[in-house]
Scaffold this active site. Structure first.
Site, short mmCIF file in Angstrom:
data_model
loop_
_atom_site.label_atom_id
_atom_site.label_comp_id
_atom_site.label_asym_id
_atom_site.label_seq_id
_atom_site.Cartn_x
_atom_site.Cartn_y
_atom_site.Cartn_z
N ARG A 75 -1.33 7.80 -6.67
CA ARG A 75 -1.63 6.43 -6.26
C ARG A 75 -3.02 6.40 -5.61
NH1 ARG A 75 2.76 3.40 -5.46
NH2 ARG A 75 1.28 1.73 -5.83
N PRO A 112 3.97 -4.25 -6.41
CA PRO A 112 3.91 -5.36 -5.45
C PRO A 112 4.22 -4.86 -4.05
CG PRO A 112 5.44 -5.85 -7.24
CD PRO A 112 5.05 -4.42 -7.37
N GLU A 113 3.61 -5.47 -3.08
CA GLU A 113 3.88 -5.13 -1.68
C GLU A 113 5.12 -5.89 -1.21
OE1 GLU A 113 1.50 -3.33 0.28
OE2 GLU A 113 0.13 -3.05 -1.39
N LYS A 152 11.84 -3.85 -1.68
CA LYS A 152 11.21 -4.43 -2.86
C LYS A 152 12.23 -4.89 -3.89
CE LYS A 152 6.97 -2.03 -2.01
NZ LYS A 152 5.99 -1.03 -2.46
#
Ligand SMILES: [Zn+2]
Length: 284
Positions: free
Chosen positions: A274, A2-3, A55
Site C-alpha cells: 500500500r 474506501p476509508e 468498512k
C-alpha cells in the site's frame, strides 16, 4: 480502499433514504443473493436501518409481513467495499454514474434506488449470525462509533510490537476505519515515521495516533457532506479551505512539506504494497 468515513457517510445517506420504507424491488447479479430473495422475498419488507461497522455496510430488512411467507426472519445484507466497491443512491429515472455492467445489487423503494457497484463481498445474515460472524466480531474498536474504546484500541496496537506502525493502522482488527489516506495523514500529524515498529513508540505517540485518527475521521463525517461518490475533494485534515491544500502528505509526492518544505516521499509498504506518503524530516 474506501476509508471508514466514506463507508459511514454512505451508510448514513442510505439510511436516511431507505429506512422505514418498503422495498419495491430487489435485483442482484449474485445468485447466492437472489436465491434467498426467491425463497423469502425482499420485496415487501421494510428497510429497518442501514449502518456501517468498520468498512462493512449492514442493511437490515424486517421479516416479511405476508402470512404466507415461508421464512419470517429478519435479514441483514452485509456488503464490504474492498478496493472498488461503492453504494450510490438515485431517484427513480436518474442516470447512474456507473455503467450497468458494474451493478451488483439494486434495492428500490417508492422514493429511491440504491445501487451497489462492483461490491465484491455480499451476503445475507440472520440477526443471530451477526454475533458470531468472523469478519464482524474480529473488528477492532470502531473509530466512528459514539462509544469508541480507545484503551482497547491501544491494547490491540501494543499487541503487535514488531509490526510497522503504518501497517498496524490499516489493520481493521486493531481499529476499524482507517484507510490509506488517513494512514499517511495521521502519521504525519503525529510526527511518527511510517516504518517505526510499534515497540519503539512512546505512549504519547500511540495516544496521539489513536486520538488523531478519530478526530480526522469524525471531522469528515460532519453534517452537510451528502456526496457519496467523490470524497477526495471533501476530505480534509489540514483545516484549510483551498481544495489543493486539504491534505498534509497524501498524494503530494515530491511536493514541499507544508511544515518544513522537504519534498514528500512515497513508498509501497507492507505485504499488500500500500502507498505510504511521508516527510522524512518531520517524521524521522
Ligand atoms: Zn516536513
Amino acid at each position: 480502499m474506501p476509508e471508514g468515513d466514506t463507508i459511514y457517510r454512505a451508510a448514513r445517506t442510505l439510511d436516511r433514504a431507505l429506512a422505514g420504507h418498503v422495498v419495491t424491488g430487489f435485483e442482484s447479479v449474485f445468485p447466492h443473493l437472489t436465491r434467498v430473495h426467491e425463497d423469502a422475498p425482499i420485496t415487501g419488507r421494510t428497510v429497518e436501518s442501514v449502518t456501517a461497522r468498520g468498512k462493512h455496510v449492514l442493511m437490515a430488512f424486517a421479516g416479511p409481513s405476508a402470512p404466507s411467507a415461508r421464512s419470517g426472519e429478519a435479514l441483514v445484507l452485509r456488503t464490504h467495499m474492498r478496493m472498488n466497491g461503492s453504494w450510490h443512491i438515485y431517484r427513480h429515472g436518474e442516470t447512474w454514474q456507473r455503467g450497468r455492467r458494474d451493478m451488483r445489487i439494486v434495492v428500490s423503494t417508492a422514493g429511491f434506488v440504491a445501487v451497489a457497484f462492483q461490491v465484491p463481498v455480499a451476503e445475507w445474515l440472520r440477526p443471530r449470525d451477526m454475533e458470531r460472524h468472523g469478519e464482524l466480531t474480529k473488528l477492532g474498536p470502531d473509530l466512528l462509533a459514539e462509544t469508541f474504546d480507545a484503551d482497547e484500541a491501544i491494547r490491540r496496537l501494543r499487541d503487535r510490537p514488531d509490526a510497522e506502525i503504518a501497517d498496524v493502522l490499516l489493520n481493521q482488527r486493531v481499529m476499524a476505519g482507517i484507510g490509506n489516506v488517513y494512514k499517511s495523514e495521521v502519521l504525519f500529524a503525529c510526527g511518527v515515521s511510517p516504518f517505526a515498529r510499534v515497540q519503539a513508540l512512546t505512549d504519547g505517540q500511540i495516544d496521539c495516533l489513536v486520538r488523531t485518527a478519530r478526530k480526522f475521521l469524525r471531522a469528515n463525517v460532519t453534517e452537510g457532506l451528502a456526496a457519496m461518490t467523490t470524497y477526495m475533494g471533501f476530505r480534509r485534515t489540514t483545516r484549510r479551505d483551498d481544495p489543493s491544500e486539504r491534505l498534509w502528505v497524501y498524494g503530494r509526492v515530491d511536493e514541499p512539506c507544508r511544515r518544513c518544505a522537504t519534498p514528500i516521499r512515497i513508498i509501497k509498504q507492507g505485504r499488500d504494497a500500500r502507498l505510504t506518503y511521508w516527510c522524512p524530516t518531520c517524521q524521522p
